[in-house]
Design a protein around this motif. Structure first.
Motif, PDB file in Angstrom:
ATOM      1  N   GLN A 152      -6.444 -59.317 -14.132  1.00 52.69           N
ATOM      2  CA  GLN A 152      -5.577 -58.662 -13.155  1.00 52.69           C
ATOM      3  C   GLN A 152      -4.391 -59.545 -12.784  1.00 52.69           C
ATOM      4  O   GLN A 152      -3.296 -59.039 -12.520  1.00 52.69           O
ATOM      5  CB  GLN A 152      -6.377 -58.301 -11.912  1.00 52.69           C
ATOM      6  N   ARG A 153      -4.595 -60.853 -12.741  1.00 56.66           N
ATOM      7  CA  ARG A 153      -3.490 -61.763 -12.448  1.00 56.66           C
ATOM      8  C   ARG A 153      -2.404 -61.656 -13.527  1.00 56.66           C
ATOM      9  O   ARG A 153      -1.209 -61.647 -13.229  1.00 56.66           O
ATOM     10  CB  ARG A 153      -3.991 -63.200 -12.347  1.00 56.66           C
ATOM     11  N   GLY A 154      -2.838 -61.603 -14.783  1.00 50.78           N
ATOM     12  CA  GLY A 154      -1.870 -61.475 -15.869  1.00 50.78           C
ATOM     13  C   GLY A 154      -1.113 -60.166 -15.809  1.00 50.78           C
ATOM     14  O   GLY A 154       0.093 -60.115 -16.081  1.00 50.78           O
ATOM     15  N   ILE A 155      -1.802 -59.087 -15.464  1.00 51.26           N
ATOM     16  CA  ILE A 155      -1.141 -57.779 -15.353  1.00 51.26           C
ATOM     17  C   ILE A 155      -0.116 -57.797 -14.227  1.00 51.26           C
ATOM     18  O   ILE A 155       1.012 -57.317 -14.383  1.00 51.26           O
ATOM     19  CB  ILE A 155      -2.197 -56.679 -15.137  1.00 51.26           C
ATOM     20  N   ALA A 156      -0.510 -58.327 -13.064  1.00 49.34           N
ATOM     21  CA  ALA A 156       0.395 -58.362 -11.916  1.00 49.34           C
ATOM     22  C   ALA A 156       1.627 -59.215 -12.211  1.00 49.34           C
ATOM     23  O   ALA A 156       2.755 -58.845 -11.864  1.00 49.34           O
ATOM     24  CB  ALA A 156      -0.342 -58.889 -10.686  1.00 49.34           C
ATOM     25  N   TRP A 157       1.434 -60.351 -12.860  1.00 51.76           N
ATOM     26  CA  TRP A 157       2.583 -61.213 -13.198  1.00 51.76           C
ATOM     27  C   TRP A 157       3.501 -60.530 -14.202  1.00 51.76           C
ATOM     28  O   TRP A 157       4.725 -60.587 -14.076  1.00 51.76           O
ATOM     29  CB  TRP A 157       2.089 -62.536 -13.768  1.00 51.76           C
ATOM     30  N   ARG A 158       2.916 -59.885 -15.198  1.00 53.73           N
ATOM     31  CA  ARG A 158       3.736 -59.226 -16.230  1.00 53.73           C
ATOM     32  C   ARG A 158       4.544 -58.085 -15.632  1.00 53.73           C
ATOM     33  O   ARG A 158       5.718 -57.892 -15.990  1.00 53.73           O
ATOM     34  CB  ARG A 158       2.823 -58.688 -17.327  1.00 53.73           C
ATOM     35  N   CYS A 159       3.963 -57.333 -14.720  1.00 59.48           N
ATOM     36  CA  CYS A 159       4.694 -56.220 -14.097  1.00 59.48           C
ATOM     37  C   CYS A 159       5.824 -56.741 -13.212  1.00 59.48           C
ATOM     38  O   CYS A 159       6.887 -56.118 -13.132  1.00 59.48           O
ATOM     39  CB  CYS A 159       3.734 -55.364 -13.273  1.00 59.48           C
TER      40      CYS A 159
ATOM     41  N   MET B 104      -4.912 -54.954  -6.399  1.00 62.34           N
ATOM     42  CA  MET B 104      -5.641 -54.264  -7.455  1.00 62.34           C
ATOM     43  C   MET B 104      -7.146 -54.396  -7.250  1.00 62.34           C
ATOM     44  O   MET B 104      -7.909 -53.455  -7.510  1.00 62.34           O
ATOM     45  CB  MET B 104      -5.234 -54.837  -8.824  1.00 62.34           C
ATOM     46  N   THR B 105      -7.591 -55.563  -6.779  1.00 60.72           N
ATOM     47  CA  THR B 105      -9.017 -55.757  -6.512  1.00 60.72           C
ATOM     48  C   THR B 105      -9.511 -54.842  -5.400  1.00 60.72           C
ATOM     49  O   THR B 105     -10.588 -54.234  -5.499  1.00 60.72           O
ATOM     50  CB  THR B 105      -9.275 -57.224  -6.145  1.00 60.72           C
ATOM     51  N   ILE B 106      -8.726 -54.718  -4.337  1.00 60.10           N
ATOM     52  CA  ILE B 106      -9.123 -53.868  -3.214  1.00 60.10           C
ATOM     53  C   ILE B 106      -9.234 -52.409  -3.655  1.00 60.10           C
ATOM     54  O   ILE B 106     -10.186 -51.697  -3.295  1.00 60.10           O
ATOM     55  CB  ILE B 106      -8.116 -54.017  -2.066  1.00 60.10           C
ATOM     56  N   ILE B 107      -8.280 -51.952  -4.455  1.00 58.18           N
ATOM     57  CA  ILE B 107      -8.321 -50.564  -4.917  1.00 58.18           C
ATOM     58  C   ILE B 107      -9.520 -50.344  -5.834  1.00 58.18           C
ATOM     59  O   ILE B 107     -10.204 -49.313  -5.746  1.00 58.18           O
ATOM     60  CB  ILE B 107      -7.004 -50.206  -5.624  1.00 58.18           C
ATOM     61  N   ARG B 108      -9.778 -51.289  -6.725  1.00 53.61           N
ATOM     62  CA  ARG B 108     -10.925 -51.138  -7.621  1.00 53.61           C
ATOM     63  C   ARG B 108     -12.229 -51.079  -6.844  1.00 53.61           C
ATOM     64  O   ARG B 108     -13.137 -50.305  -7.187  1.00 53.61           O
ATOM     65  CB  ARG B 108     -10.953 -52.313  -8.601  1.00 53.61           C
ATOM     66  N   GLN B 109     -12.357 -51.886  -5.813  1.00 49.39           N
ATOM     67  CA  GLN B 109     -13.570 -51.851  -4.999  1.00 49.39           C
ATOM     68  C   GLN B 109     -13.664 -50.576  -4.170  1.00 49.39           C
ATOM     69  O   GLN B 109     -14.770 -50.103  -3.881  1.00 49.39           O
ATOM     70  CB  GLN B 109     -13.599 -53.079  -4.087  1.00 49.39           C
TER      71      GLN B 109
ATOM     72  N   GLY C 189      -9.760 -56.750 -24.119  1.00 50.04           N
ATOM     73  CA  GLY C 189     -10.996 -56.321 -23.489  1.00 50.04           C
ATOM     74  C   GLY C 189     -12.236 -57.076 -23.914  1.00 50.04           C
ATOM     75  O   GLY C 189     -13.340 -56.744 -23.473  1.00 50.04           O
ATOM     76  N   ARG C 190     -12.090 -58.078 -24.770  1.00 49.55           N
ATOM     77  CA  ARG C 190     -13.271 -58.796 -25.243  1.00 49.55           C
ATOM     78  C   ARG C 190     -13.877 -59.677 -24.150  1.00 49.55           C
ATOM     79  O   ARG C 190     -15.080 -59.856 -24.089  1.00 49.55           O
ATOM     80  CB  ARG C 190     -12.889 -59.653 -26.456  1.00 49.55           C
ATOM     81  N   ARG C 191     -13.051 -60.247 -23.285  1.00 46.23           N
ATOM     82  CA  ARG C 191     -13.518 -61.147 -22.226  1.00 46.23           C
ATOM     83  C   ARG C 191     -13.378 -60.442 -20.888  1.00 46.23           C
ATOM     84  O   ARG C 191     -12.299 -59.983 -20.512  1.00 46.23           O
ATOM     85  CB  ARG C 191     -12.681 -62.428 -22.234  1.00 46.23           C
ATOM     86  N   ALA C 192     -14.478 -60.330 -20.166  1.00 51.62           N
ATOM     87  CA  ALA C 192     -14.469 -59.689 -18.854  1.00 51.62           C
ATOM     88  C   ALA C 192     -14.288 -60.756 -17.784  1.00 51.62           C
ATOM     89  O   ALA C 192     -15.063 -61.720 -17.726  1.00 51.62           O
ATOM     90  CB  ALA C 192     -15.773 -58.926 -18.621  1.00 51.62           C
ATOM     91  N   TRP C 193     -13.264 -60.596 -16.948  1.00 54.44           N
ATOM     92  CA  TRP C 193     -13.020 -61.527 -15.859  1.00 54.44           C
ATOM     93  C   TRP C 193     -13.587 -61.016 -14.540  1.00 54.44           C
ATOM     94  O   TRP C 193     -13.422 -61.662 -13.507  1.00 54.44           O
ATOM     95  CB  TRP C 193     -11.524 -61.791 -15.715  1.00 54.44           C
ATOM     96  N   LEU C 194     -14.236 -59.873 -14.581  1.00 53.21           N
ATOM     97  CA  LEU C 194     -14.889 -59.321 -13.398  1.00 53.21           C
ATOM     98  C   LEU C 194     -16.394 -59.466 -13.552  1.00 53.21           C
ATOM     99  O   LEU C 194     -16.905 -59.659 -14.657  1.00 53.21           O
ATOM    100  CB  LEU C 194     -14.513 -57.844 -13.221  1.00 53.21           C
ATOM    101  N   ARG C 195     -17.087 -59.378 -12.439  1.00 56.97           N
ATOM    102  CA  ARG C 195     -18.530 -59.533 -12.449  1.00 56.97           C
ATOM    103  C   ARG C 195     -19.193 -58.253 -11.969  1.00 56.97           C
ATOM    104  O   ARG C 195     -18.697 -57.593 -11.072  1.00 56.97           O
ATOM    105  CB  ARG C 195     -18.946 -60.712 -11.563  1.00 56.97           C
TER     106      ARG C 195
END
Length: 476
Positions: free
Chosen positions: A87-94, A118-123, A370-376
């Motif tokens: 999500q950090r990479g997406i936010a920086w790229r945008c 993005m984390t708050i919305i996903r939760q 999508g190979r590496r998940a950064w969420l738990r």
């Protein structure tokens, strides 16, 4: 030359920002044709209104307005198209790209959403919302006549979890690996073992395998110890895709525990594929299921035969089979499946499965980040993976209907065409030289080594780029 000599050298000088800037003087980018077309397709389908109505029950009335759901889902699509896994990479790229700002509909005077938002919305949003967005995209393919759904291939892969093997603890005692070794050493008579003693004893032990029944990661209990595609042992999840072999679209995806057998997870994925096809507006029912030999199970074959679904599942190598202790339906389903697999159609479908179903994992997991998940947590990983699969279907739609490739693949394809054209020119020049029968003393003969070097360099560079972007030539 005089014109070049008459130009003065430009020097870098510190500049003071202007207090007021007219809107007409703000820098704007040309945008990207792919994102412009994608925005057009989403606007015609009413995606933003659909997303806002879908997410409205999970927001309260009044208060500070949050990020529009359409913008949030677009940011997740960007993660797939740009190959970003966090999500950090997406936010920086945008925030960095003017083209992506245009795609998101964010003005230059506005801030782009940060990763915390993005984390708050996903939760806030349940997994059902992400599944409905996936079905909405699937409906776009059905509206364009791409979706078939008669023949579905199912396959699975592993996703690396955001948890380390060094952090695993025993489920019964809560001991970590070092405390577990210290207890074993004390049981062998070493009262106060040092770290060196523990390492020496650990190297000499024969039974050092860890089991999911005894060990878990306290930070991500849903992850499981599994063997990755590259041979490493890691904590992982299992992602399963159901792919329409005719259109190559992903019609269903599930993320489950990595230690769950293929034959146990396949029925849920197949049932979800049938439900998604109905919700997407398809009138076709699933009639054929194609899987690899890891899914071969007599109970699964019998259950699918009872549902009038023809199976094409290669069987594992086995010395002998006994049917005396099994229901008669098991043997009937087994022999019917064997007969279909050995036929010409069975070979063709399994070849398509290995090509088209595996290709979805190459796009979603490798080039899609999508190979590496950064969420738990299984739910969080499932949410992001579902949206990546929806983005894959959007890329497939734009490629097959309007001829637009993903931004990264479009650049790679242009490079491949350039080197292919250069190689073609070299070949034509050599053939023309042979046809003219020039004398040995001509300039072509003198500089033949230059031609050979240019042709070899161009050929090597073309092969290298072709291998790097081989998915561009076959996928979206």
């Amino acid at each position: 030359m005089k014109r070049l000599m008459g130009m003065a050298l430009g020097k870098h000088k510190p500049k003071q920002d202007e207090l007021f800037i007219p809107t007409a003087q703000l820098a704007t980018g040309p945008g990207h044709p792919f994102y412009a077309k994608l925005n057009e397709v989403l606007a015609q389908a009413g995606f933003d209104d659909f997303a806002e109505k879908l997410c409205a029950p999970y927001y309260k009335e009044g208060g500070r307005p949050g990020i529009p759901p359409g913008v949030y889902f677009r940011m997740l699509f960007i993660g797939y198209f740009e190959g970003l896994d966090s999500q950090r990479g997406i936010a920086w790229r945008c925030a960095d790209s003017l083209a992506l700002r245009t795609f998101l509909g964010i003005k230059l005077t506005e801030d782009t959403p940060v990763h915390a938002s993005m984390t708050i919305i996903r939760q806030r949003l349940p997994e059902l919302v992400f599944d409905k967005v996936f079905v909405f995209v699937l409906g776009l393919l059905e509206d364009q006549g791409l979706l078939r759904g008669k023949t579905v291939a199912i396959d699975a892969t592993t996703l690396e979890a955001n948890a380390a093997m060094k952090s695993i603890v025993r489920k019964d005692t809560g001991e970590d690996w070092k405390a577990y070794l210290r207890r074993l050493a004390q049981a062998e008579g070493i009262e106060n073992p040092t770290d060196e003693d523990l390492r020496r004893m650990d190297r000499g032990r024969k039974d050092k395998k860890v089991s999911n029944e005894q060990w878990e990661n306290p930070h991500d209990p849903d992850s499981r110890i599994a063997k990755m595609k590259d041979g490493r042992t890691h904590l992982a999840y299992k992602a399963e895709h159901a792919v329409d072999l005719d259109s190559e679209a992903i019609v269903a995806t599930t993320v489950t525990f990595a230690d769950k057998a293929d034959a146990d997870s396949a029925p849920a994925t197949l049932a979800l594929a049938e439900a998604n096809l109905v919700l997407a507006g398809s009138e076709e029912e699933v009639a054929e299921a194609v899987m690899d030999k890891g899914y071969h199970d007599n109970g699964l074959l019998a259950d699918l035969a009872e549902q009038a679904i023809r199976t094409y599942v290669p069987e594992r190598r086995q010395k002998s089979r006994s049917w005396t202790d099994k229901p008669p339906a098991y043997e009937q389903a087994f022999r019917a499946n064997r007969r279909r697999v050995r036929g010409d159609k069975g070979r063709r479908l399994n070849r398509w499965r290995s090509e088209r179903c595996e290709r979805t994992f190459a796009h979603v997991c490798e080039t899609g980040g999508g190979r590496r998940a950064w969420l738990r947590g299984q739910t969080n990983v499932s949410k992001t993976h579902t949206l990546k699969c929806a983005a894959y279907n959007l890329g497939l739609l734009l490629r097959k209907i309007w001829g637009y490739c993903k931004p990264r693949n479009a650049e790679a394809g242009a490079a491949a065409c350039f080197y292919a054209f250069g190689l073609l020119l070299v070949v034509i020049f050599v053939e023309a030289y042979r046809a003219t029968n020039l004398p040995m003393g001509s300039w072509c003969q003198k500089y033949a080594w230059l031609l050979a070097a240019a042709m070899a360099t161009t050929g090597i560079e073309f092969i290298r780029r072709f291998r790097k972007i081989r998915r561009f030539l076959t996928g979206c």
